[in-house]
Design a protein around this motif. Structure first.
Motif, PDB file in Angstrom:
ATOM      1  N   GLY A   1       0.824  -1.213   0.000  1.00 38.60           N
ATOM      2  CA  GLY A   1       0.000   0.000   0.000  1.00 38.60           C
ATOM      3  C   GLY A   1       0.851   1.253   0.000  1.00 38.60           C
ATOM      4  O   GLY A   1       0.553   2.225  -0.719  1.00 38.60           O
TER       5      GLY A   1
ATOM      6  N   PHE B   1      -4.881  -0.121   3.837  1.00 44.47           N
ATOM      7  CA  PHE B   1      -4.658  -1.130   2.796  1.00 44.47           C
ATOM      8  C   PHE B   1      -4.174  -2.436   3.427  1.00 44.47           C
ATOM      9  O   PHE B   1      -4.604  -3.524   3.036  1.00 44.47           O
TER      10      PHE B   1
ATOM     11  N   PHE C   1       0.613   3.957  -3.020  1.00 42.91           N
ATOM     12  CA  PHE C   1       0.218   5.344  -2.779  1.00 42.91           C
ATOM     13  C   PHE C   1       1.364   6.315  -3.061  1.00 42.91           C
ATOM     14  O   PHE C   1       1.135   7.437  -3.501  1.00 42.91           O
TER      15      PHE C   1
ATOM     16  N   ILE D   1      -0.316   9.309   3.918  1.00 39.15           N
ATOM     17  CA  ILE D   1       0.079   8.072   3.232  1.00 39.15           C
ATOM     18  C   ILE D   1       0.175   6.902   4.203  1.00 39.15           C
ATOM     19  O   ILE D   1      -0.182   5.766   3.864  1.00 39.15           O
TER      20      ILE D   1
ATOM     21  N   TYR E   1      -3.333   5.602   4.865  1.00 40.84           N
ATOM     22  CA  TYR E   1      -3.827   4.854   3.710  1.00 40.84           C
ATOM     23  C   TYR E   1      -3.135   3.497   3.607  1.00 40.84           C
ATOM     24  O   TYR E   1      -3.774   2.481   3.305  1.00 40.84           O
TER      25      TYR E   1
ATOM     26  N   VAL F   1       0.538  10.274  -3.679  1.00 37.12           N
ATOM     27  CA  VAL F   1      -0.140  10.642  -2.434  1.00 37.12           C
ATOM     28  C   VAL F   1       0.929  10.923  -1.380  1.00 37.12           C
ATOM     29  O   VAL F   1       1.802  10.094  -1.139  1.00 37.12           O
TER      30      VAL F   1
END
Length: 147
Positions: free
Chosen positions: A87, A107, A91, A100, A103, A96
């Motif tokens: 992930g 993920f 990202f 991050i 996220y 991103v």
């Protein structure tokens, strides 16, 4: 891993056995997923033709207990860690920058959830695999034990 229990029902060549959970079992799902009670009901191959009400010794090979614990704990943990790293890479590649880590963690949790779902879908096949089934190895004479 040997344990004693009492046969509570039989069907064909299997028996349902009520055993007390060992403290060494922790939350291993080989007996019953997420069960918290001291007593656990398991299905076991009834090669000795034990009848309802009889005390029996039930055995599951140590390496099979470890394999079941590996599948229940290590596979989802690996999926979580791999999901976080993958992930993070995805990202980062998408540009991103803000949040991050959050996220990537989400993920990772999603990847872990998919691993749990995959194990859950394979649970029926694993339960029917004789490798992961306990075996009743003997009928215990309770009167001899008490005297």
């Amino acid at each position: 891993m040997k344990q004693m229990g009492v046969v509570i029902s039989t069907e064909g060549n299997t028996a349902r056995v009520s055993i007390e959970r060992h403290s060494s079992c922790g939350n291993c799902s080989a007996c019953k997923m997420g069960q918290e009670d001291a007593k656990v009901e398991i299905n076991a191959v009834n090669g000795v033709k034990a009848k309802v009400g009889q005390w029996v010794t039930v055995d599951m090979e140590d390496q099979d207990v470890l394999a079941a614990a590996f599948m229940a704990y290590v596979v989802p943990l690996f999926a979580l860690l791999a999901g976080i790293f993958i992930g993070n890479s995805i990202f980062s590649a998408l540009g991103v920058e803000k949040f991050i880590d959050i996220y990537a963690a989400l993920f990772g949790f999603a990847t872990m959830a998919m691993a749990f779902l995959r194990l859950r879908m394979k649970e029926k096949n694993l339960k029917s695999n004789k490798r992961f089934l306990s075996q009743i190895i003997e009928i215990v004479d309770v009167e001899k034990m008490c005297h």
